[in-house]
Design an enzyme around this catalytic site. Structure first.
Site, PDB file in Angstrom:
ATOM      1  N   HIS A 106      21.774 -29.062  -7.533  1.00 19.14           N
ATOM      2  CA  HIS A 106      21.086 -28.612  -6.244  1.00 19.14           C
ATOM      3  C   HIS A 106      22.086 -29.300  -5.121  1.00 19.14           C
ATOM      4  O   HIS A 106      22.296 -30.388  -4.855  1.00 19.14           O
ATOM      5  CB  HIS A 106      19.714 -29.444  -6.042  1.00 19.14           C
ATOM      6  CG  HIS A 106      19.269 -29.036  -4.727  1.00 19.14           C
ATOM      7  ND1 HIS A 106      17.947 -28.361  -4.610  1.00 19.14           N
ATOM      8  CD2 HIS A 106      19.522 -29.257  -3.252  1.00 19.14           C
ATOM      9  CE1 HIS A 106      17.672 -28.107  -3.298  1.00 19.14           C
ATOM     10  NE2 HIS A 106      18.836 -28.589  -2.539  1.00 19.14           N
ATOM     11  N   HIS A 108      24.413 -28.489  -0.982  1.00 23.72           N
ATOM     12  CA  HIS A 108      24.433 -27.916  -0.108  1.00 23.72           C
ATOM     13  C   HIS A 108      26.239 -27.808   0.372  1.00 23.72           C
ATOM     14  O   HIS A 108      26.541 -29.144   0.581  1.00 23.72           O
ATOM     15  CB  HIS A 108      23.912 -28.295   1.198  1.00 23.72           C
ATOM     16  CG  HIS A 108      22.250 -28.169   1.162  1.00 23.72           C
ATOM     17  ND1 HIS A 108      21.500 -27.012   1.231  1.00 23.72           N
ATOM     18  CD2 HIS A 108      21.444 -29.100   0.592  1.00 23.72           C
ATOM     19  CE1 HIS A 108      20.460 -27.243   0.996  1.00 23.72           C
ATOM     20  NE2 HIS A 108      20.067 -28.274   0.348  1.00 23.72           N
ATOM     21  N   LYS A 146      16.265 -19.149  -4.554  1.00 18.16           N
ATOM     22  CA  LYS A 146      15.694 -20.255  -3.813  1.00 18.16           C
ATOM     23  C   LYS A 146      14.394 -19.694  -2.883  1.00 18.16           C
ATOM     24  O   LYS A 146      14.461 -18.986  -2.166  1.00 18.16           O
ATOM     25  CB  LYS A 146      16.691 -20.852  -2.944  1.00 18.16           C
ATOM     26  CG  LYS A 146      16.089 -22.254  -2.233  1.00 18.16           C
ATOM     27  CD  LYS A 146      15.881 -23.431  -3.102  1.00 18.16           C
ATOM     28  CE  LYS A 146      15.298 -24.499  -2.330  1.00 18.16           C
ATOM     29  NZ  LYS A 146      15.972 -25.567  -2.319  1.00 18.16           N
ATOM     30  N   HIS A 193      11.554 -25.237  -3.158  1.00 11.35           N
ATOM     31  CA  HIS A 193      11.445 -26.377  -1.877  1.00 11.35           C
ATOM     32  C   HIS A 193       9.989 -26.531  -1.849  1.00 11.35           C
ATOM     33  O   HIS A 193       9.327 -25.705  -1.209  1.00 11.35           O
ATOM     34  CB  HIS A 193      12.055 -26.226  -0.562  1.00 11.35           C
ATOM     35  CG  HIS A 193      12.127 -27.304   0.188  1.00 11.35           C
ATOM     36  ND1 HIS A 193      13.048 -27.962   0.748  1.00 11.35           N
ATOM     37  CD2 HIS A 193      10.802 -27.664   0.705  1.00 11.35           C
ATOM     38  CE1 HIS A 193      12.483 -29.119   1.485  1.00 11.35           C
ATOM     39  NE2 HIS A 193      11.385 -28.835   1.454  1.00 11.35           N
ATOM     40  N   HIS A 199      14.409 -31.447  -5.844  1.00 18.91           N
ATOM     41  CA  HIS A 199      14.369 -32.719  -5.379  1.00 18.91           C
ATOM     42  C   HIS A 199      12.871 -33.234  -5.226  1.00 18.91           C
ATOM     43  O   HIS A 199      12.456 -33.272  -4.169  1.00 18.91           O
ATOM     44  CB  HIS A 199      15.142 -32.836  -4.029  1.00 18.91           C
ATOM     45  CG  HIS A 199      15.023 -31.553  -2.965  1.00 18.91           C
ATOM     46  ND1 HIS A 199      13.475 -31.060  -2.750  1.00 18.91           N
ATOM     47  CD2 HIS A 199      15.464 -30.630  -2.281  1.00 18.91           C
ATOM     48  CE1 HIS A 199      13.456 -30.014  -2.062  1.00 18.91           C
ATOM     49  NE2 HIS A 199      14.811 -29.629  -1.823  1.00 18.91           N
ATOM     50  N   ASP A 244      21.167 -32.826  -3.682  1.00 19.47           N
ATOM     51  CA  ASP A 244      20.704 -32.333  -2.508  1.00 19.47           C
ATOM     52  C   ASP A 244      21.636 -32.999  -1.455  1.00 19.47           C
ATOM     53  O   ASP A 244      21.232 -33.332  -0.036  1.00 19.47           O
ATOM     54  CB  ASP A 244      19.293 -32.681  -2.428  1.00 19.47           C
ATOM     55  CG  ASP A 244      18.551 -31.955  -1.024  1.00 19.47           C
ATOM     56  OD1 ASP A 244      19.308 -30.730  -0.611  1.00 19.47           O
ATOM     57  OD2 ASP A 244      17.693 -32.400  -0.431  1.00 19.47           O
TER      58      ASP A 244
HETATM   59  C1  NCD Z   1      18.609 -29.719   3.650  1.00 18.74           C
HETATM   60  C2  NCD Z   1      19.916 -28.920   4.453  1.00 18.74           C
HETATM   61  O1  NCD Z   1      20.270 -29.767   5.368  1.00 18.74           O
HETATM   62  O2  NCD Z   1      20.316 -27.992   4.144  1.00 18.74           O
HETATM   63  N1  NCD Z   1      18.189 -30.797   4.245  1.00 18.74           N
HETATM   64  C3  NCD Z   1      17.539 -31.680   3.373  1.00 18.74           C
HETATM   65  O3  NCD Z   1      17.301 -32.749   4.141  1.00 18.74           O
HETATM   66  N2  NCD Z   1      17.451 -31.601   2.229  1.00 18.74           N
HETATM   67  C4  NCD Z   1      17.755 -28.483   3.196  1.00 18.74           C
HETATM   68  C5  NCD Z   1      16.839 -28.942   2.111  1.00 18.74           C
HETATM   69  O4  NCD Z   1      17.519 -29.032   0.853  1.00 18.74           O
HETATM   70  O5  NCD Z   1      15.753 -29.002   2.353  1.00 18.74           O
HETATM   71 ZN    ZN Z   2      18.496 -29.098  -0.356  1.00 23.32          ZN
END
Ligand code: NCD
Ligand code: ZN
Length: 356
Positions: A15, A17, A101, A138, A176, A249
């Site tokens: 997971h 970003h 997702k 999520h 998460h 995450d």
């Molecule tokens: C994530 C993001 O910034 O894209 N932020 C977070 O707090 N984890 C989005 C997410 O996974 O909820």
């Molecule tokens: Zn995330």
């Protein structure tokens, strides 16, 4: 006694970003140095809602890889009220999309195009179940009346448990997880349900948000929970149960958008992800369980081959920079200006050691 060196099968991040453009180029080297593959979240602006958009995004990630890197992005689709079963077929046939997702609309960063009512995507979920496509969730309800610390538990009761029963063949990753309730749900659930765990939720409780003042760099969603929740997460991660595996995450945001009157949710951990997990596992004498969590369980759940090769961590302290370059801005990482207990052996050193 805990070992001073630990060698793991080459791990994956289930997971992550990565963002896009200059931000992507800034953060990708950290992940590519540690992980062979990562499940790449689709919450760009605009979101990655189709196989064609995912193909373009995948190409941009491959182009941004550091020279010589064989890092493989595992792409995902962002489900909306408009997603069609035909799009699921295209995603499955692509070979490079490994999950879809579910962001409940309004739950987190860039989730405004998310699903407003599960009933709207029931045919999509049925097709995913049929084709063996993983649903990544999520797990938070979004109603204002529900306390922010209770949103994960309420999501389980109101949406996730009924969904798992309604679609008994759907493979689900509860992303998460942050609460004891989530750990108990996954443990008690049918086959085909797993969860990812972040370093911040294994290492910190919600007090971290308020130590000596408001600490925006500890703000992520789902928000950090109580010490009892943290203990349950750490116990699950280190238990050797294959339903719990690594997903950082890591979610970078520019410093000025975190240190803000309305600060963004997301913590950046990619620069030290394995080092942080090692610290968490070491805190309960469970370093021998890190290989399953980081290398084996996620690959097995997703039906992908386990990676060849290894990475090695040494119990050598290292200082974390106070910030990294992040496009035009700065990125404040987890443990900024502090020390980590573990250091990753650089790949070049591994290669040299292997040649000897
Ligand atoms: C994530 C993001 O910034 O894209 N932020 C977070 O707090 N984890 C989005 C997410 O996974 O909820
Ligand atoms: Zn995330």
């Amino acid at each position: 006694m805990s070992p001073d060196t630990i060698t793991l099968g080459r791990p994956d991040d289930w997971h992550l970003h990565l963002r896009d453009g200059a931000a992507l180029r800034a953060v990708l080297p950290h992940t590519a140095e540690r992980f062979a593959r990562a499940i790449v979240m689709p919450n760009l602006k605009p979101p990655v809602t189709t196989t064609a958009l995912a193909a373009d995004y995948r190409r941009r990630i491959l182009e941004a890889r550091p020279t010589g890197s064989d890092f493989e992005p595992l792409m995902t689709l962002y489900l909306t009220d408009q997603t069609s079963p035909a799009e699921i077929d295209r995603a499955c046939d692509s070979g490079f999309i490994h999950g879809c997702k579910l962001y409940p609309a309004g739950a987190t960063t860039h989730s405004d195009s998310g699903v407003t009512d599960l009933a709207r995507i029931e045919p999509v979920l049925a097709r995913m179940a049929e084709r063996g496509m993983v649903l990544q969730v999520h797990g938070e309800v979004t109603r204002d009346a529900v306390d922010v610390f209770d949103r994960e538990a309420r999501f389980i009761d109101e949406l996730l448990a009924p969904l798992a029963a309604r679609q008994p063949r759907l493979r689900i990753v509860f992303e998460h997880v942050t609460s004891r309730a989530a750990v108990e749900f996954v443990r008690g659930s049918r086959d085909g349900i797993a969860a990812t765990l972040t370093p911040q939720h294994l290492l910190h409780n919600r007090n971290a948000l308020f130590v000596g003042g408001l600490r925006p760099h500890f703000y992520c969603l789902p928000v950090l929970k109580t010490e009892s929740d943290r203990a349950a997460l750490l116990e699950a991660a280190t238990s050797g149960d294959p339903r719990f595996f690594l997903g950082t995450d890591s979610a970078p945001h520019a410093r000025h958008l975190k240190e803000h009157a309305c600060g963004c949710a997301g913590m950046y951990s990619a620069h030290a992800a394995l080092e942080l997990y090692a610290e968490a596992f070491d805190s309960v004498g469970a370093l021998d369980r890190l290989d399953g969590f980081a290398h084996r369980f996620g690959a097995d759940f997703y039906g992908l081959p386990r990676n060849a090769g290894t990475v090695t961590l040494h119990r050598i302290r290292q200082d974390v920079p106070t910030s990294f370059h992040f496009g035009d801005g700065e990125l404040v990482p987890m443990r900024a200006g502090e020390r980590l207990a573990w250091t990753l052996q650089p790949k070049s050193a591994t290669a040299t050691a292997m040649r000897r």
